[in-house]
Design an enzyme around this catalytic site. Sequence first.
Site, PDB file in Angstrom:
ATOM      1  N   LYS A 194       9.221  11.571  -6.824  1.00  0.00           N
ATOM      2  CA  LYS A 194       9.552  10.323  -7.535  1.00  0.00           C
ATOM      3  C   LYS A 194       8.341   9.783  -8.290  1.00  0.00           C
ATOM      4  O   LYS A 194       8.429   9.431  -9.459  1.00  0.00           O
ATOM      5  CB  LYS A 194      10.019   9.230  -6.543  1.00  0.00           C
ATOM      6  CG  LYS A 194      11.217   9.598  -5.714  1.00  0.00           C
ATOM      7  CD  LYS A 194      11.622   8.464  -4.780  1.00  0.00           C
ATOM      8  CE  LYS A 194      10.593   8.135  -3.710  1.00  0.00           C
ATOM      9  NZ  LYS A 194      10.364   9.228  -2.737  1.00  0.00           N
TER      10      LYS A 194
ATOM     11  N   ARG B 164      15.204   0.808  -1.080  1.00  0.00           N
ATOM     12  CA  ARG B 164      15.256   1.860  -0.062  1.00  0.00           C
ATOM     13  C   ARG B 164      16.309   1.552   0.989  1.00  0.00           C
ATOM     14  O   ARG B 164      16.479   2.352   1.910  1.00  0.00           O
ATOM     15  CB  ARG B 164      13.890   1.943   0.629  1.00  0.00           C
ATOM     16  CG  ARG B 164      13.041   3.142   0.200  1.00  0.00           C
ATOM     17  CD  ARG B 164      11.755   3.115   0.998  1.00  0.00           C
ATOM     18  NE  ARG B 164      11.097   4.374   1.072  1.00  0.00           N
ATOM     19  CZ  ARG B 164      10.085   4.732   0.272  1.00  0.00           C
ATOM     20  NH1 ARG B 164       9.666   3.933  -0.673  1.00  0.00           N
ATOM     21  NH2 ARG B 164       9.509   5.893   0.421  1.00  0.00           N
TER      22      ARG B 164
ATOM     23  N   ARG C 287       0.114  17.243  -0.286  1.00  0.00           N
ATOM     24  CA  ARG C 287      -0.128  16.071  -1.139  1.00  0.00           C
ATOM     25  C   ARG C 287      -1.492  15.467  -0.840  1.00  0.00           C
ATOM     26  O   ARG C 287      -1.875  15.313   0.309  1.00  0.00           O
ATOM     27  CB  ARG C 287       0.962  15.010  -0.923  1.00  0.00           C
ATOM     28  CG  ARG C 287       0.634  13.698  -1.652  1.00  0.00           C
ATOM     29  CD  ARG C 287       1.840  12.859  -1.972  1.00  0.00           C
ATOM     30  NE  ARG C 287       2.498  12.293  -0.801  1.00  0.00           N
ATOM     31  CZ  ARG C 287       3.580  11.526  -0.862  1.00  0.00           C
ATOM     32  NH1 ARG C 287       4.138  11.249  -2.039  1.00  0.00           N
ATOM     33  NH2 ARG C 287       4.130  11.057   0.231  1.00  0.00           N
TER      34      ARG C 287
ATOM     35  N   ARG D 202      -2.698  11.376   3.205  1.00  0.00           N
ATOM     36  CA  ARG D 202      -2.247  10.097   3.758  1.00  0.00           C
ATOM     37  C   ARG D 202      -1.875  10.259   5.229  1.00  0.00           C
ATOM     38  O   ARG D 202      -1.271  11.247   5.610  1.00  0.00           O
ATOM     39  CB  ARG D 202      -1.028   9.586   2.977  1.00  0.00           C
ATOM     40  CG  ARG D 202      -1.383   8.800   1.736  1.00  0.00           C
ATOM     41  CD  ARG D 202      -0.216   8.603   0.799  1.00  0.00           C
ATOM     42  NE  ARG D 202       1.040   8.215   1.436  1.00  0.00           N
ATOM     43  CZ  ARG D 202       2.192   8.095   0.787  1.00  0.00           C
ATOM     44  NH1 ARG D 202       2.256   8.338  -0.525  1.00  0.00           N
ATOM     45  NH2 ARG D 202       3.291   7.748   1.411  1.00  0.00           N
TER      46      ARG D 202
ATOM     47  N   ARG E 242      10.029   9.806   8.775  1.00  0.00           N
ATOM     48  CA  ARG E 242      10.386   9.224   7.471  1.00  0.00           C
ATOM     49  C   ARG E 242      11.654   9.860   6.912  1.00  0.00           C
ATOM     50  O   ARG E 242      12.446   9.195   6.252  1.00  0.00           O
ATOM     51  CB  ARG E 242       9.219   9.378   6.492  1.00  0.00           C
ATOM     52  CG  ARG E 242       8.051   8.458   6.859  1.00  0.00           C
ATOM     53  CD  ARG E 242       6.781   8.864   6.186  1.00  0.00           C
ATOM     54  NE  ARG E 242       6.825   8.679   4.756  1.00  0.00           N
ATOM     55  CZ  ARG E 242       5.991   9.292   3.910  1.00  0.00           C
ATOM     56  NH1 ARG E 242       5.089  10.133   4.355  1.00  0.00           N
ATOM     57  NH2 ARG E 242       6.075   9.053   2.624  1.00  0.00           N
TER      58      ARG E 242
END
Length: 221
Positions: A13, A88, A127, A160, A171
């Site tokens: 996204k 969300r 990431r 992260r 998540r």
Amino acid sequence: MKIIMLGAPGAGKGTQAERISKKYGIPHISTGDIFRANIKAGTELGIKAKAYIDKGLLVPDDVTVDLVMDRISQEDCKNGYILDGFPRTIPQAESLTRALKARGTSIDHAVDVDVPDESIIARMSGRRACLTCGATYHTVYAKPAKEGICDKCGASLVLREDDKPETVKQRLLVYHEQTKPLIDYYRKENVLCTVDGTQDMEKVFLDITKTLGCLLYTSPS
Ligand code: ADP
Ligand code: ADP
Ligand code: ZN
């Protein structure tokens, strides 16, 4: 133009929102980036948000909705914006619809970047994030010029805390339970388009610009 990005954590996204933002000249608003900036600065909002984010849970709706309403009221949003990571939950979507309706407007497109869970965990471990400017990289698919250093601002890149596999699993559960129903919500609003997010970044972007019916479209640089 007012656009929403939907999709699982790590679907791409943010990557696509950044490109759309440049192409259309509208601000990219990432609630995750706003929370992380507040955590870094040690604000009251940051302290509150961190307790949820670290556990892979959503920050409560009231906090998040107020933050976004305030942001989209700012001057730079008058010609539109891209919301990345908001809404969300169904209550967040309903609040947004209501607020826009009161202003006589509505969302133009909800872009669902579709990536199956199997691909997400692998993608997330690669990431790397810049917590100074919000830029995102990947150890394989989007390498910075110099390993571990942000191209844009020179700060160090990090994995992260919430991108570690255990938190990613949590998540994903939250995504399926609370966020995925938004696909139907925006389908019913007649603004949904779905793109295959497993393709390479350029192809995903091409598909998005096609579905947005972008007259301004030129080849990706
Ligand atoms: P990702 O890029 O992986 O989708 P984000 O950076 O958008 O993740 O969000 C990181 C975390 O910030 C989320 O897991 C959640 O805890 C919190 N968050 C971001 N946006 C929202 C939102 N709209 N509502 C509640 N929590 C949010
Ligand atoms: P989201 O905002 O949905 O959480 P990101 O845009 O941060 O997702 O992308 C998650 C990770 O996957 C990042 O490291 C990014 O560089 C990488 N990525 C994004 N799109 C693709 C793609 N189409 N193929 C491979 N990797 C991608
Ligand atoms: Zn940076």
